[in-house]
Design a protein around this motif. Structure first.
Motif, PDB file in Angstrom:
ATOM      1  N   LYS A 164       0.857  -1.181   0.000  1.00 29.98           N
ATOM      2  CA  LYS A 164       0.000   0.000   0.000  1.00 29.98           C
ATOM      3  C   LYS A 164       0.895   1.234   0.000  1.00 29.98           C
ATOM      4  CE  LYS A 164      -3.339   2.571   2.813  1.00 29.98           C
ATOM      5  NZ  LYS A 164      -4.375   2.703   1.769  1.00 29.98           N
ATOM      6  N   TYR A 165       0.662   2.141  -0.915  1.00 25.00           N
ATOM      7  CA  TYR A 165       1.379   3.397  -0.946  1.00 25.00           C
ATOM      8  C   TYR A 165       0.444   4.526  -0.530  1.00 25.00           C
ATOM      9  CZ  TYR A 165       4.989   0.884  -3.494  1.00 25.00           C
ATOM     10  OH  TYR A 165       5.971  -0.006  -3.843  1.00 25.00           O
ATOM     11  N   LEU A 166       0.955   5.478   0.205  1.00 23.34           N
ATOM     12  CA  LEU A 166       0.142   6.618   0.598  1.00 23.34           C
ATOM     13  C   LEU A 166       0.004   7.556  -0.593  1.00 23.34           C
ATOM     14  CD1 LEU A 166       1.344   7.412   4.218  1.00 23.34           C
ATOM     15  CD2 LEU A 166      -0.358   5.778   3.416  1.00 23.34           C
ATOM     16  N   ALA A 167      -1.179   7.580  -1.160  1.00 23.93           N
ATOM     17  CA  ALA A 167      -1.441   8.424  -2.319  1.00 23.93           C
ATOM     18  C   ALA A 167      -2.231   9.656  -1.887  1.00 23.93           C
ATOM     19  CB  ALA A 167      -2.173   7.629  -3.397  1.00 23.93           C
ATOM     20  N   GLY A 168      -3.023  10.216  -2.788  1.00 22.63           N
ATOM     21  CA  GLY A 168      -3.650  11.502  -2.531  1.00 22.63           C
ATOM     22  C   GLY A 168      -4.464  11.572  -1.260  1.00 22.63           C
ATOM     23  N   SER A 169      -5.393  10.641  -1.068  1.00 23.33           N
ATOM     24  CA  SER A 169      -6.285  10.723   0.085  1.00 23.33           C
ATOM     25  C   SER A 169      -5.532  10.609   1.400  1.00 23.33           C
ATOM     26  CB  SER A 169      -7.349   9.616   0.003  1.00 23.33           C
ATOM     27  OG  SER A 169      -8.271   9.727   1.069  1.00 23.33           O
ATOM     28  N   GLU A 170      -4.575   9.674   1.455  1.00 26.10           N
ATOM     29  CA  GLU A 170      -3.834   9.478   2.696  1.00 26.10           C
ATOM     30  C   GLU A 170      -2.761  10.539   2.908  1.00 26.10           C
ATOM     31  OE1 GLU A 170      -5.266   5.353   1.441  1.00 26.10           O
ATOM     32  OE2 GLU A 170      -4.188   6.975   0.438  1.00 26.10           O
ATOM     33  N   ALA A 171      -1.913  10.740   1.890  1.00 27.58           N
ATOM     34  CA  ALA A 171      -0.768  11.636   2.052  1.00 27.58           C
ATOM     35  C   ALA A 171      -1.183  13.101   2.130  1.00 27.58           C
ATOM     36  CB  ALA A 171       0.222  11.442   0.904  1.00 27.58           C
ATOM     37  N   ALA A 172      -2.170  13.503   1.343  1.00 24.57           N
ATOM     38  CA  ALA A 172      -2.550  14.907   1.309  1.00 24.57           C
ATOM     39  C   ALA A 172      -3.625  15.261   2.325  1.00 24.57           C
ATOM     40  CB  ALA A 172      -3.027  15.287  -0.098  1.00 24.57           C
ATOM     41  N   MET A 173      -4.569  14.341   2.538  1.00 20.03           N
ATOM     42  CA  MET A 173      -5.710  14.641   3.398  1.00 20.03           C
ATOM     43  C   MET A 173      -5.688  13.898   4.731  1.00 20.03           C
ATOM     44  SD  MET A 173      -7.774  16.910   2.098  1.00 20.03           S
ATOM     45  CE  MET A 173      -6.261  17.818   1.706  1.00 20.03           C
ATOM     46  N   GLY A 174      -4.809  12.893   4.867  1.00 26.52           N
ATOM     47  CA  GLY A 174      -4.794  12.103   6.098  1.00 26.52           C
ATOM     48  C   GLY A 174      -6.025  11.244   6.245  1.00 26.52           C
ATOM     49  N   ALA A 175      -6.732  10.988   5.145  1.00 25.13           N
ATOM     50  CA  ALA A 175      -7.954  10.168   5.159  1.00 25.13           C
ATOM     51  C   ALA A 175      -7.609   8.793   4.606  1.00 25.13           C
ATOM     52  CB  ALA A 175      -9.044  10.830   4.330  1.00 25.13           C
ATOM     53  N   PHE A 176      -7.489   7.811   5.490  1.00 31.47           N
ATOM     54  CA  PHE A 176      -7.005   6.493   5.099  1.00 31.47           C
ATOM     55  C   PHE A 176      -8.116   5.637   4.498  1.00 31.47           C
ATOM     56  CE2 PHE A 176      -3.295   7.749   7.218  1.00 31.47           C
ATOM     57  CZ  PHE A 176      -2.291   6.837   6.966  1.00 31.47           C
ATOM     58  N   ILE A 177      -7.712   4.797   3.555  1.00 29.24           N
ATOM     59  CA  ILE A 177      -8.587   3.809   2.942  1.00 29.24           C
ATOM     60  C   ILE A 177      -7.880   2.465   3.056  1.00 29.24           C
ATOM     61  CG2 ILE A 177      -9.773   3.097   0.832  1.00 29.24           C
ATOM     62  CD1 ILE A 177      -9.502   6.101  -0.035  1.00 29.24           C
ATOM     63  N   ASN A 178      -8.474   1.532   3.777  1.00 35.72           N
ATOM     64  CA  ASN A 178      -7.832   0.243   4.024  1.00 35.72           C
ATOM     65  C   ASN A 178      -8.280  -0.774   2.982  1.00 35.72           C
ATOM     66  OD1 ASN A 178      -6.509  -1.938   5.123  1.00 35.72           O
ATOM     67  ND2 ASN A 178      -7.295  -1.651   7.194  1.00 35.72           N
ATOM     68  N   ASP A 179      -7.315  -1.558   2.485  1.00 37.89           N
ATOM     69  CA  ASP A 179      -7.594  -2.563   1.460  1.00 37.89           C
ATOM     70  C   ASP A 179      -7.909  -3.931   2.041  1.00 37.89           C
ATOM     71  OD1 ASP A 179      -6.917  -0.801  -0.798  1.00 37.89           O
ATOM     72  OD2 ASP A 179      -4.901  -0.884   0.038  1.00 37.89           O
ATOM     73  N   THR A 180      -7.903  -4.059   3.374  1.00 37.08           N
ATOM     74  CA  THR A 180      -8.225  -5.327   4.026  1.00 37.08           C
ATOM     75  C   THR A 180      -9.258  -5.066   5.112  1.00 37.08           C
ATOM     76  OG1 THR A 180      -6.463  -5.044   5.665  1.00 37.08           O
ATOM     77  CG2 THR A 180      -5.888  -6.210   3.632  1.00 37.08           C
ATOM     78  N   THR A 181      -9.880  -6.120   5.603  1.00 36.17           N
ATOM     79  CA  THR A 181     -10.797  -5.962   6.730  1.00 36.17           C
ATOM     80  C   THR A 181     -10.087  -6.368   8.008  1.00 36.17           C
ATOM     81  OG1 THR A 181     -11.706  -8.214   6.593  1.00 36.17           O
ATOM     82  CG2 THR A 181     -12.774  -6.501   5.257  1.00 36.17           C
ATOM     83  N   PRO A 182     -10.231  -5.604   9.072  1.00 32.07           N
ATOM     84  CA  PRO A 182      -9.558  -5.945  10.330  1.00 32.07           C
ATOM     85  C   PRO A 182      -9.888  -7.348  10.825  1.00 32.07           C
ATOM     86  CG  PRO A 182     -10.368  -3.696  10.416  1.00 32.07           C
ATOM     87  CD  PRO A 182     -10.922  -4.303   9.162  1.00 32.07           C
ATOM     88  N   GLU A 183     -11.116  -7.785  10.642  1.00 29.33           N
ATOM     89  CA  GLU A 183     -11.523  -9.107  11.135  1.00 29.33           C
ATOM     90  C   GLU A 183     -10.785 -10.228  10.396  1.00 29.33           C
ATOM     91  OE1 GLU A 183     -14.302  -6.058  12.248  1.00 29.33           O
ATOM     92  OE2 GLU A 183     -13.580  -6.620  10.243  1.00 29.33           O
ATOM     93  N   SER A 184     -10.617 -10.086   9.073  1.00 25.37           N
ATOM     94  CA  SER A 184      -9.926 -11.132   8.317  1.00 25.37           C
ATOM     95  C   SER A 184      -8.437 -11.166   8.657  1.00 25.37           C
ATOM     96  CB  SER A 184     -10.122 -10.921   6.812  1.00 25.37           C
ATOM     97  OG  SER A 184      -9.495  -9.721   6.375  1.00 25.37           O
ATOM     98  N   VAL A 185      -7.841  -9.992   8.897  1.00 23.99           N
ATOM     99  CA  VAL A 185      -6.427  -9.953   9.284  1.00 23.99           C
ATOM    100  C   VAL A 185      -6.229 -10.613  10.639  1.00 23.99           C
ATOM    101  CG1 VAL A 185      -4.520  -8.430   9.910  1.00 23.99           C
ATOM    102  CG2 VAL A 185      -5.898  -7.926   7.893  1.00 23.99           C
ATOM    103  N   ALA A 186      -7.106 -10.329  11.590  1.00 24.99           N
ATOM    104  CA  ALA A 186      -7.000 -10.950  12.915  1.00 24.99           C
ATOM    105  C   ALA A 186      -7.152 -12.464  12.820  1.00 24.99           C
ATOM    106  CB  ALA A 186      -8.062 -10.370  13.841  1.00 24.99           C
ATOM    107  N   GLU A 187      -8.071 -12.908  11.981  1.00 26.61           N
ATOM    108  CA  GLU A 187      -8.271 -14.354  11.819  1.00 26.61           C
ATOM    109  C   GLU A 187      -7.018 -15.017  11.275  1.00 26.61           C
ATOM    110  OE1 GLU A 187     -11.468 -17.460   9.751  1.00 26.61           O
ATOM    111  OE2 GLU A 187     -11.507 -15.326   9.229  1.00 26.61           O
ATOM    112  N   ARG A 188      -6.373 -14.378  10.307  1.00 27.55           N
ATOM    113  CA  ARG A 188      -5.146 -14.940   9.746  1.00 27.55           C
ATOM    114  C   ARG A 188      -4.021 -14.952  10.779  1.00 27.55           C
ATOM    115  NH1 ARG A 188      -3.462 -11.522   5.019  1.00 27.55           N
ATOM    116  NH2 ARG A 188      -1.932 -13.199   4.664  1.00 27.55           N
ATOM    117  N   LEU A 189      -3.915 -13.902  11.588  1.00 26.26           N
ATOM    118  CA  LEU A 189      -2.869 -13.857  12.609  1.00 26.26           C
ATOM    119  C   LEU A 189      -3.107 -14.890  13.705  1.00 26.26           C
ATOM    120  CD1 LEU A 189      -2.372 -10.006  12.852  1.00 26.26           C
ATOM    121  CD2 LEU A 189      -0.647 -11.663  12.117  1.00 26.26           C
ATOM    122  N   ARG A 190      -4.354 -15.200  13.989  1.00 25.38           N
ATOM    123  CA  ARG A 190      -4.637 -16.281  14.951  1.00 25.38           C
ATOM    124  C   ARG A 190      -4.260 -17.627  14.349  1.00 25.38           C
ATOM    125  NH1 ARG A 190      -9.486 -13.186  15.908  1.00 25.38           N
ATOM    126  NH2 ARG A 190     -10.676 -14.595  14.535  1.00 25.38           N
ATOM    127  N   ALA A 191      -4.508 -17.781  13.051  1.00 25.79           N
ATOM    128  CA  ALA A 191      -4.286 -19.074  12.390  1.00 25.79           C
ATOM    129  C   ALA A 191      -2.820 -19.432  12.282  1.00 25.79           C
ATOM    130  CB  ALA A 191      -4.930 -19.066  11.008  1.00 25.79           C
TER     131      ALA A 191
END
Length: 377
Positions: free
Chosen positions: A335-362
């Protein structure tokens, strides 16, 4: 107990050996830096950005710093006849020393209290390097628990010492890991910055924490409240111990993001008890192992210890926590910080927190002793 030995490098910078518990006394010969080094440069400059109300460090002298040298020229490997490095000793466990190319310091002092456009001054503060191991290769995740515990002791010691310096308002231990993050040395290491101001991110988090703390009449920190809610929900929990728990936050900004939180409200690493530091050594290693197990190659990350600022208005509500983040969103994608993140500080996540947590538990590590009973596997 970890043994500390302080010395000075040839240009006057402080260096401290942190030797593992039970290690023999350090050879006095390892304390002398035989190099001929030029005098230290004057501090860089701090400039006030009136548009944002933030301070910016101008450190042009860092343009000449070491960048990804080969192993036989590494500045934080132990000294050899062919490579007289920053570490005078032929061997060590953990070492902390003042950065030769600091963004802040070496002078310390108080910055202007009522800045405006055009306000500038010396870049007061301190920047230190923490070398986790004498080995040029590997990572923090590959350390044993004894060595990880020594690193934690070094973080705690330096947090306390740097917090006592004149003008320091915030102490920040962190690790940048991997070329994708922008490291300039392959050797496993981290850094500690001691700022003469409260950083923008810490100020934002501190304001929210203070509001919650005041609304609860000082009975509960915001971080404690969030940890309680995450544990009750459970879907984003990664592991739970007796003293620490880790979870993927409900509104994670990064493709991989985990917060590691002590159950007890403490302002910083220096305030952790011996038992808490012991568990942290294990839990933190386990967390890093799980991050690396997600993909075939090591995961780049930033490991950021959020400690309570020294500002009297923010410190009572502060609650130590680690934010471990990675821009990796797939095995071959970042993930690269592009316009929304770098200029506005408004993040857009490409994953869901629940799926990441499930993978880290697994991918829980089974090569180390188990997480305390009751933790997600």
């Amino acid at each position: 107990m970890t043994r500390l030995t302080s010395t000075r490098l040839a240009d006057g910078r402080e260096l401290i050996y942190f030797d593992d518990a039970g290690s023999p006394e350090r050879d006095p010969g390892s304390l002398t830096d035989h190099r001929e080094l030029p005098p230290r440069a004057d501090p860089g400059e701090l400039r006030y950005d009136a548009l944002s109300g933030e301070w910016v460090a101008v450190a042009a002298h860092r343009q000449g710093r070491t960048h990804l040298p080969p192993a036989d020229q590494c500045p934080i490997c132990p000294t050899t006849p062919a490579n007289p490095s920053e570490i005078p000793a032929p061997d060590y466990d953990v070492v902390v020393f003042e950065n030769r190319f600091p963004s802040l310091g070496p002078a310390v002092g108080t910055i202007p209290g009522t800045p405006a456009w055009g306000t500038a001054g010396p870049a007061y503060g301190r920047c230190e390097v923490v070398s986790f191991t004498p080995s040029h290769t590997g990572s923090f995740a590959e350390l044993g628990e004894t060595r990880a515990r020594t690193v934690i002791e070094a973080w705690a010691h330096r947090t306390e010492a740097l917090s006592a310096l004149p003008g320091i308002q915030q102490v920040f231990p962190f690790e940048n890991r991997g070329a994708d993050i922008g490291v300039t040395l392959h050797h496993p290491h981290g850094q500690i910055y001691a700022y003469p101001y409260v950083t923008p991110r810490a100020a934002s988090l501190g304001a929210a924490a203070s509001r919650h703390f005041d609304n609860s009449k000082g009975r509960e920190s915001l971080t404690s409240s969030i940890l309680k809610a995450e544990r009750q929900d459970g879907s984003r929990m990664v592991l739970e111990g007796e003293h620490f728990s880790a979870y993927v936050p409900f509104a994670a900004r990064w493709p991989l993001e985990v917060h590691l939180v002590p159950h007890r409200q403490v302002p910083d690493l220096a305030a952790l008890s011996g038992e808490e530091r012991d568990e942290l050594a294990h839990v933190y290693l386990e967390l890093l192992k799980r991050m690396d197990a997600l993909y075939p190659t090591p995961t780049p990350y930033i490991s950021a210890w959020h400690q309570a600022p020294l500002d009297a208005a923010l410190r009572p509500s502060g609650h130590l926590h680690l934010q471990l983040t990675s821009p990796r969103r797939a095995a071959d994608k970042l993930k690269y910080l592009a316009g929304s993140e770098a200029a506005m500080g408004a993040f857009i996540n490409d994953t869901t927190p629940e799926s990441v947590a499930e993978r880290l538990r697994a991918v829980a590590s089974h090569s180390q002793r188990a997480i305390p009973e009751g933790a997600p596997a």
